[in-house]
Design an enzyme around this catalytic site. Structure first.
Site, mmCIF file in Angstrom:
data_model
loop_
_atom_site.group_PDB
_atom_site.id
_atom_site.type_symbol
_atom_site.label_atom_id
_atom_site.label_comp_id
_atom_site.label_asym_id
_atom_site.label_seq_id
_atom_site.Cartn_x
_atom_site.Cartn_y
_atom_site.Cartn_z
ATOM 1 N N GLU A 184 -0.939 5.213 13.287
ATOM 2 C CA GLU A 184 -0.575 6.480 12.648
ATOM 3 C C GLU A 184 -0.698 7.628 13.653
ATOM 4 O OE1 GLU A 184 -2.569 7.252 8.928
ATOM 5 O OE2 GLU A 184 -1.067 8.749 8.382
ATOM 6 N N CYS A 220 0.805 -1.220 0.000
ATOM 7 C CA CYS A 220 0.000 0.000 0.000
ATOM 8 C C CYS A 220 0.839 1.272 0.000
ATOM 9 C CB CYS A 220 -0.968 -0.025 1.172
ATOM 10 S SG CYS A 220 -2.053 -1.461 1.063
ATOM 11 N N HIS A 274 -2.239 8.379 5.948
ATOM 12 C CA HIS A 274 -2.523 7.097 5.294
ATOM 13 C C HIS A 274 -3.975 6.744 5.627
ATOM 14 C CE1 HIS A 274 -1.613 3.440 3.227
ATOM 15 N NE2 HIS A 274 -1.881 2.674 4.260
ATOM 16 N N THR A 309 -8.850 1.293 9.163
ATOM 17 C CA THR A 309 -8.746 0.051 9.935
ATOM 18 C C THR A 309 -8.424 0.433 11.375
ATOM 19 O OG1 THR A 309 -6.374 -0.265 9.561
ATOM 20 C CG2 THR A 309 -7.871 -1.284 7.973
ATOM 21 N N PHE A 341 1.461 -3.541 4.118
ATOM 22 C CA PHE A 341 1.805 -4.898 4.554
ATOM 23 C C PHE A 341 3.270 -5.176 4.187
ATOM 24 C CE2 PHE A 341 -2.674 -7.040 4.155
ATOM 25 C CZ PHE A 341 -3.089 -6.323 5.242
ATOM 26 N N HIS A 374 -9.504 2.978 -0.297
ATOM 27 C CA HIS A 374 -8.071 2.661 -0.324
ATOM 28 C C HIS A 374 -7.696 2.154 -1.717
ATOM 29 C CE1 HIS A 374 -4.135 1.579 0.601
ATOM 30 N NE2 HIS A 374 -4.287 0.882 1.712
ATOM 31 N N THR A 389 1.659 -8.329 8.689
ATOM 32 C CA THR A 389 0.561 -7.390 8.414
ATOM 33 C C THR A 389 0.374 -6.331 9.493
ATOM 34 O OG1 THR A 389 -1.031 -8.879 9.446
ATOM 35 C CG2 THR A 389 -0.751 -9.100 7.083
ATOM 36 N N LYS A 439 -8.951 8.848 2.002
ATOM 37 C CA LYS A 439 -9.595 7.532 1.884
ATOM 38 C C LYS A 439 -11.016 7.532 2.428
ATOM 39 C CE LYS A 439 -5.353 4.723 1.933
ATOM 40 N NZ LYS A 439 -4.283 5.640 2.340
#
Lengths: 399, 425
Positions: free
Chosen positions: B326, B175, B315, B319, B411, B352, B282, B347
């Site tokens: 962040e 990403c 970013h 999630t 990831f 995303h 991840t 986003k």
């Protein structure tokens, strides 16, 4: 390119069908025996499997091994060999500042799951719904992590602690070449001191054979040297992990590293593969290093893949260059993204021993000159990836 | 002749002279900017394939570009090409089909799709189980009709179309890919290898399997109704990201080169910072150290401090994990100063865009500086009390901005942060 720094190869990690480590590969190449191959499991296709590997040696945790598919295990293993060879394995201070460029493909599939879905689907009217249902129930969550191209690099970070930076290049042989090209350029320009670069390939599987068969390039039938595979030629996919540690001379000298060789800027370019294009690109690339060659002590390690007419075109151009030639693909098979790094590693063996290995096939021409100190490594990919680099012995006090 | 312009570290300065964008909001910068600052969501119900049996049935698809039966490779190439054309046209660099520099492309990781496998299986028409050996029998015939599959194919086609120089580089850092493409361009110009580069991030790879893969990792929002409310970065009830498509292209150029040809400079790429994370495949290291290091490395590379950043393009995936980490990262690096820095997530509106995200969001960050207007984080009705950030909730805002940062995390331990500024006097 004035003011650019010298770039050393201070570590090589190689695993092929001939074995693991430069020495095992070198001793087989010396003997010149045909390599191990398997023409039964994927008949009529011929592939080069790995000998048994004790992955525990480089990937101690079983839990890590379970999170990887074979291409990642092969790559993480070879990366570990390279870091050990360079003397930086297990040294957090150095690994913390080690950059990484990996050339990868990814996309390893669950063959059994795919087969079950394709078989089941034939009887279904509502195919979309059936596919959704089966994917939700049949796909292993961890398989996705084996399909992401950057998860070879990710696993190298986790297992070996390389965390300076991490980039993954995509796109067959050209990706393998450009990974080395950019790693070399960054160090030469002072953008990095220490970079792990390379790739891995797992070719003994149906899903990649399918991709190569779409282009009709996978080798079928009897084993033959890459130069002599008939009018169409063919690529014998291999299993291969190849990593190099590249380092600025200053950094290497300061930590007392051994230079396996010095690598020049990599010349790589794209052409449209019209008749004459491969020769023209290689000729132009040769022009960037020709005046540095000492013909009495130089040779070519060819990356020809065995496909025609590309391999014949390379052969013609190498005749024009006129140096003795040895190809590695006959012995180690084709590792796509990993091939160029593997050949640069083998070039280090050639200058270490000062001689060439046994010829195989009509394109392996010339006898070994005495005390080889320069090796020109070529790449001609299965559809793109024409490139060339020079690896030279580092002479202390003169370098 | 004037002395060449150099940054604080004596390197060539990297300008942006062209920008192109395609997202679920539309094609082109002006449409995207109007909707982005209008708080419009591009997330909608998936119509491209049946969603029966899937937990997530929404996405940010590029419906303005998609035509029936386009494969992910074709659609990704199409959005990359549209974004690239907009950027190159704006820049006015080179001549048609002759871009004077290399291509750095972040494409989606392509593979043979289910639609292809099913077509091959039909062609093979075997009686017993349909397996790979059956597909092999018809592979060539299939490829003759549909083209053979290659990882580097989008880069090859774009290099041919734009006439970029040398071997096109395709890359993947999950990403963070789009930002990595830009970073490679910055590095090449700083090395003096070229005076211009075309950086493109593109991803239009929504398929049942791509959706299922993220779904099985519990990464996607399952709050399907209404679709436009699902992506809610930094909210307490956030439950995953929304998979989306898009592309952005930047023409990067040595500032001297741009000025010499009288090009309009849209912004400066002052620096980048990266740091890999070895904690988990991840998940981020719980102490946030790699994220923090990537932010600090970016500030150091740009030769600026926390006090010099006026806006952060997060970013902000929506999630639970990303937004928490962040927050930890920016609060550690910016400390008290963070109270005065707006940080918003595109986003929330476009979802995303995966390998395109870093490029799309760099493009939007440069537009934010240009317009002196900050796009909002929409769907922010239930703030997460543990996240004390000015996320520019729900409504765009004018602000005096000189310099901004854009974060990308992926990831595989990928952390990459870009610092951008307006053109120096």
């Amino acid at each position: 390119m004035t003011g650019r720094r010298e770039v050393w190869i201070t570590g090589v990690g190689l695993i092929t069908c001939l074995g693991e480590g430069l020495e095992a590969n070198w001793s087989h190449l010396q003997r010149g025996d045909p390599p191990p191959y398997d023409d039964k499991s994927f008949a009529p296709y011929l592939v080069h499997p790995l000998p048994p590997v004790n992955f525990d040696q480089q990937i101690p945790k079983k839990s890590d091994q379970r999170q990887m598919e074979p291409w990642q295990r092969i790559g993480v293993y070879a990366a570990g060999l390279a870091l050990s060879d360079a003397g930086i394995a297990g040294k957090p201070d150095l690994l913390d500042a080690t950059d990484m460029i990996v050339a990868a493909a990814g996309g390893e599939r669950d063959i059994a799951a795919d087969t079950a879905i394709l078989t089941g689907m034939r009887k279904m009217a509502e195919r979309g719904a059936f596919l959704n249902e089966r994917l939700m129930s049949d796909l292993r969550p961890t398989l996705f992590l084996a399909q992401l191209p950057n998860l070879l690099a990710g696993n190298i970070s986790i297992v070996h602690g390389v965390v300076g930076s991490s980039r993954t290049f995509l796109g067959e042989e050209a990706a393998g070449v450009d990974a080395v090209r950019i790693a070399q350029a960054r160090i030469a320009a002072g953008q990095s001191e220490l970079t792990l670069v390379g790739g891995a390939y797992h070719g003994t599987r149906w899903d990649v054979l399918l991709v190569f068969e779409q282009s009709g390039v996978a080798l079928k039938g009897a084993f033959a040297p890459v130069w002599d595979r008939g009018p169409q030629g063919g690529i014998a996919l291999g299993n291969m992990g190849a990593f190099l540690v590249l380092e600025s001379r200053e950094h290497g000298q300061a930590r007392g590293a051994r230079a396996r060789g010095r690598i020049s800027p990599v010349a790589s370019d794209r052409n449209k593969r019209q008749p004459g294009d491969i020769e023209a690109t290689l000729r132009r690339e040769w022009g960037t290093i020709a005046d540095q060659i000492d013909r009495a002590h130089a040779a070519v390690i060819s990356g020809a893949a065995g496909l025609q007419p590309a391999t014949a075109a390379e052969h013609a151009m190498l005749k024009e260059i006129g140096l003795p030639v040895r190809n590695t693909g006959t012995y180690i098979g084709h590792g796509v993204e990993a091939q160029f790094a593997a050949n640069l590693g083998i070039a280090c063996s050639v200058i270490e021993h000062g001689k060439l290995f046994a010829p195989a096939g009509t394109g392996d021409t010339g006898s070994s000159p005495p005390d080889i100190s320069q090796v020109v490594v070529t790449s001609v990919g299965n559809w793109r990836g024409e490139a060339l680099a020079l690896v030279e012995r580092v002479v202390w006090g003169r370098a | 002749m004037a002395a060449p312009m150099r940054d604080k570290q004596g390197r060539p300065i990297v300008a942006v002279t062209g920008i192109g964008v395609v997202t679920s909001l539309g094609v082109g910068k002006s449409d995207n900017w109007a909707k982005l600052t209008g708080g419009v969501s591009g997330i909608r119900r998936i119509s491209r394939f049946p969603t029966e049996g899937l937990r997530t049935t929404i996405a940010g698809t590029v419906n303005d570009v998609y035509r029936d039966q386009m494969s992910p490779a074709e659609l990704s190439e199409r959005v990359a090409l549209l974004a690239g054309e907009e950027a190159v046209a704006e820049s006015g660099i080179g001549a048609k089909g002759r871009f004077p520099g290399p291509l750095y492309l972040a494409p989606p990781p392509l593979e043979i799709e289910w639609s292809d496998r099913i077509k091959m299986a039909e062609m093979a028409a075997s009686d017993a189980d349909t397996g790979y050996p059956d597909l092999m029998r018809v592979a060539r015939e299939f490829a003759a009709r549909h083209g053979a599959f290659k990882f580097g194919i989008i880069g090859e086609h774009l290099a041919e179309h734009f006439g970029t120089a040398g071997s096109p580089v395709s890359l993947n850092t999950a990403c963070a890919s789009g930002a990595s493409a830009i970073q490679l361009g910055i590095e090449a110009i700083r090395r003096g290898d070229c005076q211009a580069a075309l950086a493109i991030g593109a991803d239009a790879s929504l398929t049942p399997e791509s959706l299922v893969r993220f779904s099985l990792l519990s990464a996607l929002s399952t709050q399907n109704d209404p679709p436009e409310r699902a992506s809610k970065p930094f909210s307490k009830n956030r439950d995953g990201f929304v998979l989306a498509e898009g592309a952005a292209a930047l023409v990067l150029e040595d500032l001297d080169h741009a000025r010499a040809r009288g090009a309009r400079v849209l912004g400066i790429l002052e620096g980048y910072g990266e740091k890999s994370d070895s904690f988990h495949r991840t998940r981020s290291s719980p102490d946030g150290k790699p994220i923090i290091a990537s932010l600090r490395n970016a500030l150091a590379d740009a030769g600026v401090g926390p006090q010099d950043i006026d806006y952060i393009n997060a970013h902000g995936t929506s999630t639970p994990e990303n937004d928490k980490m962040e927050h930890l990262g920016v609060s550690t690096v910016f400390g008290e100063r963070m109270r005065g820095i707006p940080i918003s997530s595109n986003k929330s509106m476009i979802g995303h865009t995966l390998t395109a995200a870093g490029a799309v969001e760099a493009a939007f960050t440069l537009m934010t500086l240009q317009h002196q207007r900050v796009p909002p984080t929409i769907n922010h009705s239930i703030p997460d009390p543990t996240i004390t950030l000015d996320v520019v909730p729900n409504v765009a805002r004018n602000a005096k901005l000189r310099r901004a940062m854009s974060n990308s995390f992926g990831f595989g331990g990928q952390n990459l942060c870009l610092v951008m500024a307006l053109e120096p006097a």
